[in-house]
Design an enzyme around this catalytic site. Structure first.
Site, PDB file in Angstrom:
ATOM      1  N   GLY A 296     -58.059  89.676  40.755  1.00 33.07           N
ATOM      2  CA  GLY A 296     -59.054  90.140  39.798  1.00 33.07           C
ATOM      3  C   GLY A 296     -58.741  91.547  39.314  1.00 33.07           C
ATOM      4  O   GLY A 296     -58.245  92.374  40.075  1.00 33.07           O
TER       5      GLY A 296
ATOM      6  N   ARG B 253     -53.813  84.077  38.683  1.00 38.31           N
ATOM      7  CA  ARG B 253     -53.698  83.440  39.991  1.00 38.31           C
ATOM      8  C   ARG B 253     -52.452  82.554  39.958  1.00 38.31           C
ATOM      9  O   ARG B 253     -52.178  81.900  38.951  1.00 38.31           O
ATOM     10  CB  ARG B 253     -54.927  82.570  40.279  1.00 38.31           C
ATOM     11  CG  ARG B 253     -56.261  83.265  40.035  1.00 38.31           C
ATOM     12  CD  ARG B 253     -56.603  84.256  41.118  1.00 38.31           C
ATOM     13  NE  ARG B 253     -57.907  84.889  40.876  1.00 38.31           N
ATOM     14  CZ  ARG B 253     -58.429  85.830  41.661  1.00 38.31           C
ATOM     15  NH1 ARG B 253     -57.778  86.229  42.726  1.00 38.31           N
ATOM     16  NH2 ARG B 253     -59.598  86.367  41.371  1.00 38.31           N
TER      17      ARG B 253
ATOM     18  N   ASP C 299     -56.695  91.427  48.908  1.00 38.59           N
ATOM     19  CA  ASP C 299     -56.116  90.858  50.125  1.00 38.59           C
ATOM     20  C   ASP C 299     -55.270  89.613  49.855  1.00 38.59           C
ATOM     21  O   ASP C 299     -54.264  89.383  50.526  1.00 38.59           O
ATOM     22  CB  ASP C 299     -57.205  90.560  51.165  1.00 38.59           C
ATOM     23  CG  ASP C 299     -58.315  89.680  50.636  1.00 38.59           C
ATOM     24  OD1 ASP C 299     -58.252  89.256  49.465  1.00 38.59           O
ATOM     25  OD2 ASP C 299     -59.254  89.401  51.400  1.00 38.59           O
ATOM     26  N   GLY C 300     -55.633  88.804  48.857  1.00 39.40           N
ATOM     27  CA  GLY C 300     -54.822  87.634  48.529  1.00 39.40           C
ATOM     28  C   GLY C 300     -53.449  88.035  48.027  1.00 39.40           C
ATOM     29  O   GLY C 300     -52.431  87.432  48.400  1.00 39.40           O
TER      30      GLY C 300
ATOM     31  N   THR D  29     -59.595  96.566  43.785  1.00 44.53           N
ATOM     32  CA  THR D  29     -60.720  95.633  43.773  1.00 44.53           C
ATOM     33  C   THR D  29     -62.010  96.434  43.806  1.00 44.53           C
ATOM     34  O   THR D  29     -62.114  97.410  44.571  1.00 44.53           O
ATOM     35  CB  THR D  29     -60.685  94.661  44.961  1.00 44.53           C
ATOM     36  OG1 THR D  29     -61.929  93.964  45.046  1.00 44.53           O
ATOM     37  CG2 THR D  29     -60.447  95.378  46.277  1.00 44.53           C
TER      38      THR D  29
ATOM     39  N   ASP E 294     -64.812  95.559  45.001  1.00 42.05           N
ATOM     40  CA  ASP E 294     -65.634  95.259  46.177  1.00 42.05           C
ATOM     41  C   ASP E 294     -65.429  96.236  47.330  1.00 42.05           C
ATOM     42  O   ASP E 294     -66.247  96.293  48.248  1.00 42.05           O
ATOM     43  CB  ASP E 294     -65.358  93.841  46.683  1.00 42.05           C
ATOM     44  CG  ASP E 294     -65.915  92.773  45.764  1.00 42.05           C
ATOM     45  OD1 ASP E 294     -66.781  93.115  44.937  1.00 42.05           O
ATOM     46  OD2 ASP E 294     -65.481  91.609  45.863  1.00 42.05           O
TER      47      ASP E 294
ATOM     48  N   ASP F 148     -63.442  96.001  49.758  1.00 40.66           N
ATOM     49  CA  ASP F 148     -63.481  95.179  50.971  1.00 40.66           C
ATOM     50  C   ASP F 148     -62.148  95.052  51.683  1.00 40.66           C
ATOM     51  O   ASP F 148     -61.889  94.054  52.360  1.00 40.66           O
ATOM     52  CB  ASP F 148     -64.014  93.777  50.624  1.00 40.66           C
ATOM     53  CG  ASP F 148     -63.162  93.067  49.579  1.00 40.66           C
ATOM     54  OD1 ASP F 148     -62.247  93.705  49.000  1.00 40.66           O
ATOM     55  OD2 ASP F 148     -63.396  91.868  49.338  1.00 40.66           O
TER      56      ASP F 148
ATOM     57  N   ARG G  77     -69.133  89.635  47.615  1.00 37.67           N
ATOM     58  CA  ARG G  77     -69.203  88.321  48.244  1.00 37.67           C
ATOM     59  C   ARG G  77     -69.203  88.413  49.765  1.00 37.67           C
ATOM     60  O   ARG G  77     -69.908  87.686  50.446  1.00 37.67           O
ATOM     61  CB  ARG G  77     -68.016  87.458  47.770  1.00 37.67           C
ATOM     62  CG  ARG G  77     -68.033  86.019  48.263  1.00 37.67           C
ATOM     63  CD  ARG G  77     -66.848  85.237  47.723  1.00 37.67           C
ATOM     64  NE  ARG G  77     -65.576  85.783  48.182  1.00 37.67           N
ATOM     65  CZ  ARG G  77     -64.628  86.259  47.380  1.00 37.67           C
ATOM     66  NH1 ARG G  77     -64.824  86.284  46.080  1.00 37.67           N
ATOM     67  NH2 ARG G  77     -63.495  86.733  47.861  1.00 37.67           N
TER      68      ARG G  77
END
Length: 328
Positions: A15, A76, A107-108, A130, A132, A134, A176
């Site tokens: 993202g 992706r 992380d992906g 990102t 987030d 996270d 999320r």
């Protein structure tokens, strides 16, 4: 023996987030400073497999530090999850003479880079991008600070309407798996309640808290909800429950969605991206590989990919206590 690095690739993956362009700019200009050729890789790992490369120099990245999104695009890649796809990617990198690459993502993206490094011993560094926040190993990811400022500004506007009509607004923000955005913007925007994945307030306690707010003289309320909150199946279920149990409130829902990921990056994110890009390039030059660049105690540090991917980003528990005191 340290491998000589003459050509470094840079790409964005997963993202998008504000600050990615500033990160690209930093990597390209750090390469130019050290007389290393830089290659932009379009569309993340998918573009790597296709050999979608472009040579970049210091002038290639002029005027992008203030731009949201990513000039290198993002996608992706199902192919890269297969050995065959990664083999094609490696073949394209070797063919182009690329000696190492920097991936800006989450992380992906780091998981893919880690597996690729294990299979081909190919030098790679990661920059966390990102909103987030996270990812383990850094206090701030690229785009997080910008997202906070964007959401606070929006909630300030929503509060004007909430106050004018004596309404209760549920405002859903991204998050999320972790509640960094919700917790910080909730405090910053003066929310009456903050619902995050880490804390299960429960529907009855939520209503009880809203009743206390009403009884204390508050005619309107803002409840910030992280999308990963566990109280209800969705923010709309929360609205329905409050509708049924608190007839005195007129309830509305605002789902902020992808607007949080867009816009011009904040000064903090621009500076952070600049620091991270330089650290990533200079780490590759000195022989480091398979690490993520992160901010720790205002110092650029390196965290192994496996720790960054497997580690858990934790919320600041002191902020939870502060939010409870501020909502009285």
């Amino acid at each position: 023996m340290v491998r000589t690095i003459k050509k470094i690739g840079v790409m964005t993956s997963g993202g998008d987030s504000p600050g990615m362009n500033a990160g690209i700019r930093s990597v390209v200009r750090a390469c130019a400073f050290h007389n290393i050729e830089c290659i932009g890789i379009y569309r993340g790992y998918e573009g790597m497999i296709d050999g979608d490369f472009i040579s970049m120099d210091a002038r290639s990245v002029k005027g992008i530090i203030n731009k949201g999104g990513t000039i290198l695009k993002s996608a992706r890649s199902v192919q890269f999850r297969t050995k065959e796809g990664r083999a094609k990617a490696h073949e394209q990198l070797v063919k182009a003479g690329i000696d190492a690459f920097v991936v800006i993502g989450g992380d992906g993206s780091f998981t893919g880079a880690m597996i690729f490094n294990q299979e081909y011993n190919f030098p790679v560094m990661g920059i966390p991008g990102t909103i987030d926040n996270d990812i383990f190993g850094t206090t701030h990811t690229l785009g997080y600070d910008t997202a906070l400022n964007t959401v606070v500004e929006v909630i300030d506007k929503i509060r004007d309407t909430a106050s004018s009509h004596n309404r209760l607004f549920f405002v859903e923000v991204m998050g999320r798996d972790v509640g960094h955005i919700a917790l910080n913007v909730g405090i910053g925007a003066g929310a009456e309640e903050i619902l995050i994945p880490e804390e299960d307030l429960g529907l009855e306690r939520l209503v009880e808290s809203l009743r206390r707010s009403k009884q204390s003289g508050k005619s309107s309320s803002i409840v910030v909800v992280a999308e990963g909150d566990k109280i209800g199946k969705s923010v709309f279920e929360l609205k329905d429950y409050v509708d049924e149990n608190m007839a005195e409130y007129e309830v509305r829902v605002s789902v902020l969605g992808h607007m949080q990921r867009g816009g011009s990056p904040s000064c903090f994110d621009r500076v952070l991206a600049s620091r991270m890009g330089v650290k990533a390039v200079e780490s590759l030059i000195t022989g480091k590989s398979n690490y993520m660049v992160g901010l720790k105690n205002d110092v650029m540090d390196l965290t192994p990919f496996d720790q960054a991917v497997k580690g858990k980003s934790k919320i600041n528990m002191e902020l939870l206590r502060v939010s409870e005191i501020m909502s009285i």
